[in-house]
Every structure is written in C-alpha cells, then in structure tokens.
Motif scaffolding. Sequence first.
Motif, PDB file in Angstrom:
ATOM      1  N   SER A  59       0.830  -1.191   0.000  1.00 42.86           N
ATOM      2  CA  SER A  59       0.000   0.000   0.000  1.00 42.86           C
ATOM      3  C   SER A  59       0.870   1.248   0.000  1.00 42.86           C
ATOM      4  CB  SER A  59      -0.896  -0.014   1.241  1.00 42.86           C
ATOM      5  OG  SER A  59      -1.806   1.052   1.211  1.00 42.86           O
ATOM      6  N   HIS A  60       0.418   2.253  -0.725  1.00 44.94           N
ATOM      7  CA  HIS A  60       1.051   3.570  -0.702  1.00 44.94           C
ATOM      8  C   HIS A  60       0.005   4.588  -1.138  1.00 44.94           C
ATOM      9  CE1 HIS A  60       3.946   6.770  -1.005  1.00 44.94           C
ATOM     10  NE2 HIS A  60       3.433   7.066  -2.188  1.00 44.94           N
ATOM     11  N   GLY A  61      -0.131   5.646  -0.366  1.00 43.06           N
ATOM     12  CA  GLY A  61      -1.103   6.680  -0.705  1.00 43.06           C
ATOM     13  C   GLY A  61      -2.495   6.080  -0.827  1.00 43.06           C
ATOM     14  N   PRO A  62      -3.224   6.422  -1.878  1.00 48.57           N
ATOM     15  CA  PRO A  62      -4.599   5.939  -2.000  1.00 48.57           C
ATOM     16  C   PRO A  62      -4.728   4.524  -2.571  1.00 48.57           C
ATOM     17  CG  PRO A  62      -4.116   7.418  -3.804  1.00 48.57           C
ATOM     18  CD  PRO A  62      -2.905   7.420  -2.899  1.00 48.57           C
ATOM     19  N   LEU A  63      -3.597   3.900  -2.972  1.00 49.59           N
ATOM     20  CA  LEU A  63      -3.678   2.586  -3.601  1.00 49.59           C
ATOM     21  C   LEU A  63      -3.282   1.476  -2.634  1.00 49.59           C
ATOM     22  CD1 LEU A  63      -4.096   0.791  -6.114  1.00 49.59           C
ATOM     23  CD2 LEU A  63      -1.677   1.129  -6.617  1.00 49.59           C
ATOM     24  N   THR A  64      -4.149   0.482  -2.520  1.00 50.03           N
ATOM     25  CA  THR A  64      -3.842  -0.746  -1.792  1.00 50.03           C
ATOM     26  C   THR A  64      -3.959  -1.887  -2.784  1.00 50.03           C
ATOM     27  OG1 THR A  64      -4.708   0.154   0.262  1.00 50.03           O
ATOM     28  CG2 THR A  64      -4.480  -2.241   0.140  1.00 50.03           C
ATOM     29  N   PHE A  65      -2.924  -2.708  -2.824  1.00 51.77           N
ATOM     30  CA  PHE A  65      -2.852  -3.809  -3.780  1.00 51.77           C
ATOM     31  C   PHE A  65      -2.740  -5.114  -3.008  1.00 51.77           C
ATOM     32  CE2 PHE A  65      -0.112  -6.682  -6.268  1.00 51.77           C
ATOM     33  CZ  PHE A  65      -0.936  -6.864  -7.354  1.00 51.77           C
ATOM     34  N   PHE A  66      -3.704  -6.000  -3.192  1.00 51.45           N
ATOM     35  CA  PHE A  66      -3.688  -7.326  -2.587  1.00 51.45           C
ATOM     36  C   PHE A  66      -3.390  -8.353  -3.669  1.00 51.45           C
ATOM     37  CE2 PHE A  66      -6.050  -5.299   0.784  1.00 51.45           C
ATOM     38  CZ  PHE A  66      -5.723  -6.019   1.911  1.00 51.45           C
ATOM     39  N   LYS A  67      -2.384  -9.157  -3.430  1.00 53.72           N
ATOM     40  CA  LYS A  67      -2.073 -10.268  -4.337  1.00 53.72           C
ATOM     41  C   LYS A  67      -2.518 -11.540  -3.640  1.00 53.72           C
ATOM     42  CE  LYS A  67       1.662 -12.643  -6.684  1.00 53.72           C
ATOM     43  NZ  LYS A  67       3.115 -12.756  -6.844  1.00 53.72           N
ATOM     44  N   GLU A  68      -3.367 -12.284  -4.310  1.00 59.50           N
ATOM     45  CA  GLU A  68      -3.916 -13.471  -3.666  1.00 59.50           C
ATOM     46  C   GLU A  68      -2.940 -14.631  -3.697  1.00 59.50           C
ATOM     47  OE1 GLU A  68      -6.796 -16.072  -5.720  1.00 59.50           O
ATOM     48  OE2 GLU A  68      -6.989 -14.391  -7.096  1.00 59.50           O
ATOM     49  N   GLN A  69      -2.986 -15.405  -2.637  1.00 56.85           N
ATOM     50  CA  GLN A  69      -2.228 -16.636  -2.524  1.00 56.85           C
ATOM     51  C   GLN A  69      -3.202 -17.800  -2.326  1.00 56.85           C
ATOM     52  OE1 GLN A  69       1.198 -16.449  -2.837  1.00 56.85           O
ATOM     53  NE2 GLN A  69       0.694 -14.337  -3.267  1.00 56.85           N
ATOM     54  N   LEU A  70      -4.475 -17.516  -2.565  1.00 57.39           N
ATOM     55  CA  LEU A  70      -5.524 -18.484  -2.270  1.00 57.39           C
ATOM     56  C   LEU A  70      -5.542 -19.633  -3.263  1.00 57.39           C
ATOM     57  CD1 LEU A  70      -8.386 -15.958  -1.602  1.00 57.39           C
ATOM     58  CD2 LEU A  70      -7.141 -17.265   0.109  1.00 57.39           C
ATOM     59  N   HIS A  71      -5.814 -20.796  -2.730  1.00 59.03           N
ATOM     60  CA  HIS A  71      -6.021 -21.948  -3.593  1.00 59.03           C
ATOM     61  C   HIS A  71      -7.520 -22.049  -3.878  1.00 59.03           C
ATOM     62  CE1 HIS A  71      -1.910 -23.129  -2.910  1.00 59.03           C
ATOM     63  NE2 HIS A  71      -2.099 -22.959  -1.626  1.00 59.03           N
ATOM     64  N   ASP A  72      -7.867 -22.555  -5.011  1.00 58.67           N
ATOM     65  CA  ASP A  72      -9.271 -22.725  -5.399  1.00 58.67           C
ATOM     66  C   ASP A  72     -10.024 -21.404  -5.502  1.00 58.67           C
ATOM     67  OD1 ASP A  72      -8.885 -25.523  -5.411  1.00 58.67           O
ATOM     68  OD2 ASP A  72      -9.299 -25.609  -3.266  1.00 58.67           O
ATOM     69  N   ALA A  73      -9.319 -20.332  -5.846  1.00 57.97           N
ATOM     70  CA  ALA A  73      -9.982 -19.046  -6.055  1.00 57.97           C
ATOM     71  C   ALA A  73      -9.663 -18.578  -7.468  1.00 57.97           C
ATOM     72  CB  ALA A  73      -9.507 -18.018  -5.048  1.00 57.97           C
ATOM     73  N   CYS A  74     -10.687 -18.399  -8.232  1.00 57.95           N
ATOM     74  CA  CYS A  74     -10.509 -17.952  -9.615  1.00 57.95           C
ATOM     75  C   CYS A  74     -10.901 -16.482  -9.713  1.00 57.95           C
ATOM     76  CB  CYS A  74     -11.334 -18.825 -10.550  1.00 57.95           C
ATOM     77  SG  CYS A  74     -10.753 -20.534 -10.565  1.00 57.95           S
ATOM     78  N   HIS A  75     -11.516 -16.074 -10.810  1.00 61.52           N
ATOM     79  CA  HIS A  75     -11.868 -14.670 -11.015  1.00 61.52           C
ATOM     80  C   HIS A  75     -12.934 -14.175 -10.045  1.00 61.52           C
ATOM     81  CE1 HIS A  75      -9.414 -14.327 -14.530  1.00 61.52           C
ATOM     82  NE2 HIS A  75      -9.973 -15.391 -15.063  1.00 61.52           N
ATOM     83  N   MET A  76     -13.732 -15.058  -9.527  1.00 57.90           N
ATOM     84  CA  MET A  76     -14.803 -14.656  -8.607  1.00 57.90           C
ATOM     85  C   MET A  76     -14.411 -14.987  -7.168  1.00 57.90           C
ATOM     86  SD  MET A  76     -17.008 -13.192 -10.484  1.00 57.90           S
ATOM     87  CE  MET A  76     -18.424 -13.082  -9.431  1.00 57.90           C
ATOM     88  N   VAL A  77     -13.365 -14.332  -6.665  1.00 54.15           N
ATOM     89  CA  VAL A  77     -12.838 -14.614  -5.326  1.00 54.15           C
ATOM     90  C   VAL A  77     -13.923 -14.528  -4.252  1.00 54.15           C
ATOM     91  CG1 VAL A  77     -11.198 -13.841  -3.559  1.00 54.15           C
ATOM     92  CG2 VAL A  77     -10.499 -13.981  -5.954  1.00 54.15           C
ATOM     93  N   PRO A  78     -14.816 -13.528  -4.255  1.00 56.18           N
ATOM     94  CA  PRO A  78     -15.844 -13.490  -3.216  1.00 56.18           C
ATOM     95  C   PRO A  78     -16.753 -14.718  -3.212  1.00 56.18           C
ATOM     96  CG  PRO A  78     -15.685 -11.367  -4.276  1.00 56.18           C
ATOM     97  CD  PRO A  78     -14.852 -12.323  -5.089  1.00 56.18           C
TER      98      PRO A  78
END
Length: 93
Positions: A59-78
């Motif tokens: 994270s820096h300033g207004p941008l927060t970037f999360f990189k997933e390490q999840l297994h079994d998570a595709c484009h629809m992570v939620p």
Amino acid sequence: MQMDWMRHLEVGIPALLEDGIRVLIYAGGAIEWFGRKDVVAAPTVLFKVDGEEAWQMKSHGPLTFFKEQLHDACHMVPVDQPKASLQMLQSWM
C-alpha cells in the motif's frame, strides 16, 4: 456485480488515484501511475485466514494492492473464497 463481469477498468484508475480516491485492487497487476514505484517498494504485509497465507498486501497513498495466494480461487474470489475476501475488504476499510 454481475454486470461488471470481465470489463477492463484499468484505464480510469490512475485518474482516481491522482484525485486521492482510495482504490483497492486484488489479484491484478501493478498499473502505471505516478506512485507505482512507491507501491512496488512498499513493505509486503502478509494476511492469513484460518492459519493459511491468503493475501500479500502492498500500500502507498490511495492505492492498496492485494495479491492473492488463495487456492481454489478464480476470477470470482468473493464466491470462491468468501471468508478470505471478507477479511480483505474489512482490513482495507
């Protein structure tokens, strides 16, 4: 959110960041904007869900970037990983 399926929105994000609007990006690549070098250089924060590494955050300033390490998570992570995605949103908010 079904109407937002696979739309390319990256082109408008730099303008939002330059206006100071907070943006959360997950599982995407780093975009080109004036603070990109600072986000890349920021320390990585690890998030665990149920004892397993789920996210790496920068994270820096207004941008927060999360990189997933999840297994079994595709484009629809939620949908695929609801508990982990809820924790991600709660930590950002």
